[in-house]
Write a protein that holds these residues in place. Sequence first.
Motif, mmCIF file in Angstrom:
data_model
loop_
_atom_site.group_PDB
_atom_site.id
_atom_site.type_symbol
_atom_site.label_atom_id
_atom_site.label_comp_id
_atom_site.label_asym_id
_atom_site.label_seq_id
_atom_site.Cartn_x
_atom_site.Cartn_y
_atom_site.Cartn_z
ATOM 1 N N PHE A 191 -18.056 33.580 -2.486
ATOM 2 C CA PHE A 191 -17.234 34.690 -2.995
ATOM 3 C C PHE A 191 -17.959 36.029 -2.829
ATOM 4 O O PHE A 191 -17.394 37.000 -2.318
ATOM 5 C CB PHE A 191 -16.932 34.412 -4.470
ATOM 6 N N ALA A 217 -7.264 38.480 1.334
ATOM 7 C CA ALA A 217 -7.253 39.618 0.399
ATOM 8 C C ALA A 217 -8.197 40.710 0.886
ATOM 9 O O ALA A 217 -7.859 41.900 0.875
ATOM 10 C CB ALA A 217 -7.661 39.147 -1.002
ATOM 11 N N TYR A 223 -16.875 39.342 -0.224
ATOM 12 C CA TYR A 223 -16.550 40.697 -0.706
ATOM 13 C C TYR A 223 -17.599 41.713 -0.245
ATOM 14 O O TYR A 223 -17.265 42.863 0.051
ATOM 15 C CB TYR A 223 -16.382 40.707 -2.231
ATOM 16 N N PRO A 246 -1.694 37.610 0.601
ATOM 17 C CA PRO A 246 -2.717 36.671 1.070
ATOM 18 C C PRO A 246 -2.963 35.538 0.080
ATOM 19 O O PRO A 246 -2.845 35.716 -1.127
ATOM 20 C CB PRO A 246 -3.965 37.545 1.233
ATOM 21 N N MET A 247 -3.353 34.378 0.617
ATOM 22 C CA MET A 247 -3.591 33.182 -0.197
ATOM 23 C C MET A 247 -5.067 32.783 -0.194
ATOM 24 O O MET A 247 -5.407 31.718 -0.711
ATOM 25 C CB MET A 247 -2.765 32.014 0.349
ATOM 26 N N THR A 248 -5.924 33.601 0.414
ATOM 27 C CA THR A 248 -7.363 33.322 0.462
ATOM 28 C C THR A 248 -8.109 34.615 0.148
ATOM 29 O O THR A 248 -7.554 35.713 0.268
ATOM 30 C CB THR A 248 -7.791 32.865 1.862
ATOM 31 N N SER A 249 -9.397 34.470 -0.215
ATOM 32 C CA SER A 249 -10.212 35.669 -0.444
ATOM 33 C C SER A 249 -10.346 36.466 0.862
ATOM 34 O O SER A 249 -10.299 37.696 0.853
ATOM 35 C CB SER A 249 -11.586 35.281 -0.973
ATOM 36 N N ALA A 293 -15.871 32.892 3.508
ATOM 37 C CA ALA A 293 -15.484 33.821 2.438
ATOM 38 C C ALA A 293 -14.926 33.063 1.235
ATOM 39 O O ALA A 293 -15.031 33.523 0.096
ATOM 40 C CB ALA A 293 -14.459 34.832 2.952
ATOM 41 N N GLU A 294 -14.329 31.900 1.510
ATOM 42 C CA GLU A 294 -13.810 31.074 0.420
ATOM 43 C C GLU A 294 -14.963 30.350 -0.292
ATOM 44 O O GLU A 294 -14.944 30.187 -1.515
ATOM 45 C CB GLU A 294 -12.802 30.068 0.985
ATOM 46 N N ALA A 295 -15.972 29.942 0.495
ATOM 47 C CA ALA A 295 -17.107 29.193 -0.071
ATOM 48 C C ALA A 295 -18.098 30.109 -0.778
ATOM 49 O O ALA A 295 -18.732 29.723 -1.750
ATOM 50 C CB ALA A 295 -17.810 28.419 1.042
#
Lengths: 323, 323
Positions: free
Chosen positions: A91, A150, A95, A144-147, A87-89
């Motif tokens: 975007f 979130a 979502y 939260p600190m990551t997507s 999810a971080e790599a």
Amino acid sequence: MKVLIIGGAGMVGRNLAEALVASGRLGDRAVSEVTLFDVVPAATQGTDAVAVRVMTGDISDRATVDALVADRPEVIFHLAAIVSGEAEADFDKGYRINLDGTRHLFEAIRAEAGYHPRVVYTSSIAVFGAPFPEAIGDEFITAPMTSYGAQKMIGELLLNDYSRRGILDGVGIRLPTIVVRPGKPNKAASGFFSGIIREPLAGLEAVLPVDDDVRHWVASPASATGFLIHAATMDTGPLGARRCLTMPGLSVTVGEMIAALGEVAGEDKVALIKRQPDATIRGIVAGWPRNFDAARATGAGFVADASFQDIIRAHIRDMETAG
Amino acid sequence: MKVLIIGGAGMVGRNLAEALVASGRLGDRAVSEVTLFDVVPAATQGTDAVAVRVMTGDISDRATVDALVADRPEVIFHLAAIVSGEAEADFDKGYRINLDGTRHLFEAIRAEAGYHPRVVYTSSIAVFGAPFPEAIGDEFITAPMTSYGAQKMIGELLLNDYSRRGILDGVGIRLPTIVVRPGKPNKAASGFFSGIIREPLAGLEAVLPVDDDVRHWVASPASATGFLIHAATMDTGPLGARRCLTMPGLSVTVGEMIAALGEVAGEDKVALIKRQPDATIRGIVAGWPRNFDAARATGAGFVADASFQDIIRAHIRDMETAG
């Protein structure tokens, strides 16, 4: 009753499916059909008593989700997610699956008149962000600190609101890191927590990239199944408007995990752990929560593992059964 | 610089637009163009120095939002929202505007390569849910009790994540109830907080539906404008990953508001307040936060009103200017 597991081919979904098929029950009700939905076909086999229906697709497609819900399962387990690293790599993908997919599910339920299923949603301790107190309580702020974190938190907010509106009867559970994960080593930053137990027990070397005093929050695969079943059958009345709970786990250091391995399986297994400090993994792990006070969940009947020794013994039994 | 105000026809947007046009500046930069977007045409007039562009439309339509952002305004104020009561009454409309509309804006910004505007987002103290402490601090858990609160909190999570990702430079501000609102009485449950000041000052009777000891968190219209301008111009570095702040307000009881009215405008004005207890409004107001410790915002340079007397005096000045 009919049960739908979205994410039925993953480790947690597979364990849950196998438990439902083996017992033929969910709480005090007989299970007649389990639908396993995932991006790849689930392998769990049905029995004469419990039919297993395997379906594949993408929950970011609303029509796909409508078709799943059209069957009106009494209980839906929503376990599907793009995990933290991906999810971080990616975007868009994070979502699309974690937010749009979850919303499609809740909207598909809303579109079915007179339908009000129990929905069990796996959230994550990634809804919390540093700085952390010694133990994170139920009233700790969600930042939260990551997507991924979130997206999981948005899912919690939707679950609470759709439950409050009477559209569905939701329970969100924030799982600890699952240890010991079966199977091969994976590339998750948390993978070594399982690896340092699983690989030595199989006679293989394992790499430990962090210091022995690193503390982490863990639960066994069996506990995760237990949490899901309890969430599906519990009385949700006492939860009020806050439907999401941090699950009880064990807060253990790497050193304590290794000592437990020696105690249960012998020092020759411990000797297979090779210390190879990795600054990147150390840095990632340093940002993770280490300990929780899961009082609400414990009060609501969720039960943690008794000890890390028990987690290791359960893994050994699972390996023997699988072998 | 170019400025976009989404929600530019509402009270808060109009005050902001008028302040920008009158000063021709935003912080230390000259403003050349202000675009006022809303569902109805904004009435603010431009000057030779500051062009005003009025546009209407619906932010739940992605193409509409793309067109707004195509002009690449350096600062975007996103004030548009379906308010609490309407979002509760119309589930679809609330999510469509407050969630989809906000996401469309952030996605439209992401789609513009090399574009990184300051985005000021008006959130709400509705992100908090009872039970409340004596004063709600910056670390208090966000647990909304309404669909509006859930939607605003989702917007905060998105603003934080899109800011962390470097897509935009967001600041979210949770406004107190704005008192004294100009204009006619409205049907909002909070309307009487303005009514008991505004109507007597205009020589009219006002209805007070709650007890004198009801405490509420308020800020003047001028303070709201000040918060927005500060949010648009402040250094966001110190905010870190948590871009959303509870704005500083005044915590005052209805009795204190009435005493201040008497002190500033005379007891003949106070005599125009008619006590007509209303169980429904009493019940709604009982669930609202009453007091905050807005330390983060104060530390970041946001300034509250000095006293409720000052709020009344400012309203009297505004009436004289308008008259």
